[in-house]
Scaffold this motif. Structure first.
Motif, mmCIF file in Angstrom:
data_model
loop_
_atom_site.group_PDB
_atom_site.id
_atom_site.type_symbol
_atom_site.label_atom_id
_atom_site.label_comp_id
_atom_site.label_asym_id
_atom_site.label_seq_id
_atom_site.Cartn_x
_atom_site.Cartn_y
_atom_site.Cartn_z
ATOM 1 N N ASN A 16 0.845 -1.187 0.000
ATOM 2 C CA ASN A 16 0.000 0.000 0.000
ATOM 3 C C ASN A 16 0.890 1.250 0.000
ATOM 4 O OD1 ASN A 16 -2.258 1.512 0.025
ATOM 5 N ND2 ASN A 16 -2.952 0.909 2.067
ATOM 6 N N GLU A 17 1.586 1.448 -1.106
ATOM 7 C CA GLU A 17 2.557 2.536 -1.222
ATOM 8 C C GLU A 17 1.883 3.877 -0.933
ATOM 9 O OE1 GLU A 17 5.745 2.291 -1.786
ATOM 10 O OE2 GLU A 17 6.068 0.309 -2.690
ATOM 11 N N ILE A 18 2.573 4.726 -0.185
ATOM 12 C CA ILE A 18 2.010 6.032 0.154
ATOM 13 C C ILE A 18 1.864 6.880 -1.103
ATOM 14 C CG2 ILE A 18 2.445 8.183 1.446
ATOM 15 C CD1 ILE A 18 3.990 6.362 3.481
ATOM 16 N N GLN A 68 17.094 4.166 -11.157
ATOM 17 C CA GLN A 68 16.338 3.583 -10.041
ATOM 18 C C GLN A 68 16.384 2.061 -10.049
ATOM 19 O OE1 GLN A 68 13.704 5.396 -8.060
ATOM 20 N NE2 GLN A 68 13.503 7.312 -9.178
ATOM 21 N N GLU A 69 16.035 1.514 -8.881
ATOM 22 C CA GLU A 69 16.203 0.067 -8.637
ATOM 23 C C GLU A 69 15.292 -0.830 -9.486
ATOM 24 O OE1 GLU A 69 15.965 -1.029 -4.465
ATOM 25 O OE2 GLU A 69 15.212 -3.010 -4.996
ATOM 26 N N LEU A 70 15.926 -1.851 -10.076
ATOM 27 C CA LEU A 70 15.188 -2.917 -10.761
ATOM 28 C C LEU A 70 15.125 -4.157 -9.884
ATOM 29 C CD1 LEU A 70 16.576 -3.401 -14.376
ATOM 30 C CD2 LEU A 70 14.387 -2.457 -13.694
ATOM 31 N N GLU A 71 16.238 -4.384 -9.195
ATOM 32 C CA GLU A 71 16.397 -5.632 -8.459
ATOM 33 C C GLU A 71 17.343 -5.414 -7.293
ATOM 34 O OE1 GLU A 71 17.285 -9.034 -10.854
ATOM 35 O OE2 GLU A 71 18.098 -10.169 -9.179
ATOM 36 N N PHE A 112 6.278 2.269 -12.159
ATOM 37 C CA PHE A 112 7.488 1.986 -11.384
ATOM 38 C C PHE A 112 7.177 1.667 -9.926
ATOM 39 C CE2 PHE A 112 10.986 3.077 -8.609
ATOM 40 C CZ PHE A 112 12.022 2.376 -9.191
ATOM 41 N N ARG A 113 6.372 2.488 -9.314
ATOM 42 C CA ARG A 113 5.976 2.212 -7.929
ATOM 43 C C ARG A 113 4.468 2.007 -7.909
ATOM 44 N NH1 ARG A 113 8.704 2.270 -3.706
ATOM 45 N NH2 ARG A 113 10.386 3.532 -4.553
ATOM 46 N N SER A 114 4.053 0.760 -7.905
ATOM 47 C CA SER A 114 2.625 0.431 -7.945
ATOM 48 C C SER A 114 2.210 -0.172 -6.612
ATOM 49 C CB SER A 114 2.347 -0.588 -9.044
ATOM 50 O OG SER A 114 2.886 -0.187 -10.257
ATOM 51 N N ARG A 115 0.918 -0.354 -6.444
ATOM 52 C CA ARG A 115 0.446 -0.979 -5.206
ATOM 53 C C ARG A 115 0.246 -2.488 -5.394
ATOM 54 N NH1 ARG A 115 -3.140 4.281 -3.792
ATOM 55 N NH2 ARG A 115 -1.614 5.213 -2.382
HETATM 56 P P1 ATP Z 1 11.896 0.508 -3.117
HETATM 57 O O1 ATP Z 1 13.073 0.920 -2.287
HETATM 58 O O2 ATP Z 1 11.944 1.023 -4.530
HETATM 59 O O3 ATP Z 1 10.584 0.680 -2.450
HETATM 60 P P2 ATP Z 1 12.437 -2.054 -2.140
HETATM 61 O O4 ATP Z 1 13.912 -1.969 -1.935
HETATM 62 O O5 ATP Z 1 11.509 -1.922 -1.006
HETATM 63 O O6 ATP Z 1 12.024 -1.055 -3.308
HETATM 64 P P3 ATP Z 1 12.347 -4.841 -2.388
HETATM 65 O O7 ATP Z 1 11.585 -5.045 -1.148
HETATM 66 O O8 ATP Z 1 13.800 -5.145 -2.393
HETATM 67 O O9 ATP Z 1 12.118 -3.373 -2.918
HETATM 68 O O10 ATP Z 1 11.602 -5.600 -3.563
HETATM 69 C C1 ATP Z 1 12.288 -6.252 -4.604
HETATM 70 C C2 ATP Z 1 11.866 -5.733 -5.953
HETATM 71 O O11 ATP Z 1 10.451 -5.683 -6.072
HETATM 72 C C3 ATP Z 1 12.326 -4.307 -6.232
HETATM 73 O O12 ATP Z 1 13.649 -4.280 -6.693
HETATM 74 C C4 ATP Z 1 11.345 -3.898 -7.296
HETATM 75 O O13 ATP Z 1 11.756 -4.340 -8.583
HETATM 76 C C5 ATP Z 1 10.077 -4.620 -6.920
HETATM 77 N N1 ATP Z 1 9.173 -3.689 -6.221
HETATM 78 C C6 ATP Z 1 9.188 -3.368 -4.919
HETATM 79 N N2 ATP Z 1 8.211 -2.483 -4.635
HETATM 80 C C7 ATP Z 1 7.574 -2.237 -5.810
HETATM 81 C C8 ATP Z 1 6.468 -1.416 -6.181
HETATM 82 N N3 ATP Z 1 5.821 -0.690 -5.294
HETATM 83 N N4 ATP Z 1 6.074 -1.416 -7.481
HETATM 84 C C9 ATP Z 1 6.710 -2.164 -8.402
HETATM 85 N N5 ATP Z 1 7.752 -2.957 -8.102
HETATM 86 C C10 ATP Z 1 8.182 -3.008 -6.831
#
Ligand code: ATP
Length: 543
Positions: A250-252, A358-361, A259-262
């Motif tokens: 439940n992203e704020i 930004q982070e993929l993995e 990219f940042r979905s719920r």
């Molecule tokens: P962020 O810092 O961007 O919130 P995170 O470090 O919390 O991500 P992880 O918990 O390591 O993310 O999750 C592993 C992977 O899951 C992330 O590298 C990303 O690709 C994906 N991911 C995490 N949160 C989301 C999101 N809200 N929407 C889309 N993909 C996500």
């Protein structure tokens, strides 16, 4: 060279528009105005997604002996989340704008500098009513104080004053503050922690005892099924369990398109390894890291650091194999102070999106934290009896955790290209082309009869379609000028086009009968090939 921000914003807008227009991505529930943080993949997007997941699954499980798959339920026993720490700590700091009520993640606010205007309260000039609540506004240096007053007046008006007279104004220069809204300049609330897990109830009674959570990651199911998988798969440590599935947070502030979905999908591997002490005892000494830092094939004397580096390299190569070249990626090795308390090392693989790198993995070395926690909370041993090492231990783990949706977005951004092309008549036009790697391309080949009203052409084209269809995703298109049909496929990234023309049906002599033109998307070059050779030419390029 990096492009200026405006260009990148414009590029992102074009990508979003193409995704909608060509059926890659739609807003969820669009006819009802959409719902923030949720997305649907259209016909083309669904194919792209399926290809990416299949390639990951194949590289992780089918092409290796030491990894097996799992497909677990989304809702699990709530104690899983207590043991994993998610119930207590899977939270982000949240702040609200005191004026607009807009919510932000406190740790995502960029530090700002300027002049802050403080007010001790305000008074209603007509009624004499006074409000003693303090308030402040941040203005960029050089902006007139009137702008701050305007914001403050709105703030007190919201609290019931009509003719607002501000009280006790004081100005002060402030540097690098994150206490003000980046949009309105108004003061933000103090940060409060907000748990990101979606909560529901299993069964008809909405009580706390029946509370369940939609999983915020797929990894925990792997840990809680560790023993079952171990006992049924005839694996021995080191080995891994891979899973692809939905996760919910439940992203704020959902943002940057998908990219940042719920709701999103993850592809996660838990690779279980022996503790370093066990390896040392068994093999005499731990392997030293090679000078290049890139380990070769797994060896019995590898400790966690070697395995961790190995997985970083494996994942980088995999991204490369689906079209993300190394210069579009970056590795971020988290600093000691940034690591989660149980993590020994974490590397983020980042992609250079138009909106930022930004982070993929994330690839984390998590020690034995997860299995030990589940052992503690469930009371069931998670130890592995290692006959080769004559030792019993809770395995340690390396976790490469990737997001499907983020990767799709990276592939889409990476593929998007515009180029000016000139046709035979000398007319120039801009060609939009998605340069997907053929492995991930949603459609592999377009098949076109030159004319739709010539039965012999149509019949042959349908035969070509049927020849290729069992092996790859084919799109048959007989509508409009051939150039237009090519352009339509360019826009969805189809790497090959096959056109059946009069040569094919032998109207221009027997020597070309049974041949077609094969058009290559990127170079737009065309070659004449035999129909029978098509599978042999195309298959190695898409597999
Ligand atoms: P962020 O810092 O961007 O919130 P995170 O470090 O919390 O991500 P992880 O918990 O390591 O993310 O999750 C592993 C992977 O899951 C992330 O590298 C990303 O690709 C994906 N991911 C995490 N949160 C989301 C999101 N809200 N929407 C889309 N993909 C996500």
């Amino acid at each position: 060279m990096s492009q200026p921000a405006v260009k990148q914003t414009e590029r992102m807008e074009k990508i979003v528009s193409l995704c909608k227009r060509r059926g890659f991505i739609f807003q969820s529930s669009e006819i009802y105005g959409g719902i923030n943080g949720f997305w649907d993949y259209g016909p083309i997007g669904a194919e792209l997604k399926r290809n990416v997941k299949e390639l990951w699954w194949k590289s992780m499980t089918r092409l290796r002996d030491d990894i097996v798959g799992l497909d677990a339920s989304i809702i699990m026993h709530p104690t899983v989340w207590r043991a994993s720490g998610h119930l207590d700590t899977f939270a982000d700091p949240m702040v609200d704008c005191l004026l607009t009520k807009k919510r932000f993640r406190a740790d995502q606010i960029e530090p700002q500098s300027g002049v802050a205007y403080f007010y001790t309260g305000a008074k209603d000039e007509a009624s004499g009513k006074e409000i003693k609540e303090t308030f402040s506004v941040l203005l960029a240096a050089g902006k007139p104080p009137e702008s701050a007053r305007k914001v403050a007046v709105q703030f007190y008006a919201q609290r019931g004053l009509q003719n607002v007279a501000l009280l006790g104004e004081q100005a002060e220069k402030i540097e690098n503050t994150i206490r003000y809204s980046p949009e309105s300049g108004a003061l933000l609330t103090e940060p409060r922690m907000f748990n990101l897990m979606f909560k529901s109830h299993a069964g008809p009674v909405e009580s706390e005892e029946n509370a369940v959570f939609l999983r915020p990651e797929t990894a925990q199911a792997i840990f809680v099924q560790f023993k079952n998988v171990l006992e049924t798969s005839r694996q021995k440590v080191p080995f891994g369990i891979a899973q692809i599935g939905k996760a919910f947070r439940n992203e704020i502030n959902p943002r940057n398109y998908t990219f940042r979905s719920r709701e999103f999908e993850q592809m996660e591997l838990e690779f279980f390894i022996k503790p370093d002490e066990v390896v040392q005892k068994q093999t005499g000494s731990l392997a030293a890291l090679p000078e290049s830092g890139i380990p070769g094939e797994p060896q019995p004397n590898w400790g966690w650091e070697m395995w961790h580096k190995y997985w970083v390299e494996q994942r980088m190569s995999w991204y490369e194999s689906i079209g993300l070249s190394r210069d579009t990626l970056e590795q971020y090795w988290q600093k000691k102070e940034e690591l989660a308390h149980y993590a020994r090392a974490t590397v983020d693989i980042l992609y250079k999106f138009p909106f930022g790198t930004q982070e993929l993995e994330g690839i984390a070395a998590r020690g034995d934290y997860d299995l030990s926690q589940h052992q503690k909370f469930s009371g069931k041993t998670q130890e592995f009896f290692d006959q080769d090492a004559s030792a019993k231990y809770v395995p340690h783990v390396i976790e490469p955790s990737a997001g499907v949706d983020r990767l799709l977005l990276a592939l889409i951004c990476n593929a998007y290209d515009e180029e000016t092309v000139t046709d035979e008549k000398g007319n120039s036009e801009v060609r939009t082309v998605m340069r997907f790697h053929p492995r991930v391309a949603p459609i592999k080949v377009g098949v076109f009869p030159l004319l739709r009203n010539k039965p012999a052409l149509v019949e042959k084209a349908l035969a070509v379609r049927d020849l290729l269809r069992p092996h790859m995703n084919v799109f048959y298109d007989d509508g409009g000028a051939i150039g237009r049909r090519y352009r339509r496929q360019d826009e969805v990234g189809t790497p090959f086009g096959v056109t059946v023309d009069f040569d094919t049906i032998g109207e221009n002599g027997p020597e070309l009968e049974g041949t077609v033109t094969l058009r290559h998307r990127d170079s737009m070059k065309q070659e004449r090939v035999k129909i029978a050779d098509l599978p042999g030419i195309l298959l190695p390029q898409i597999q």
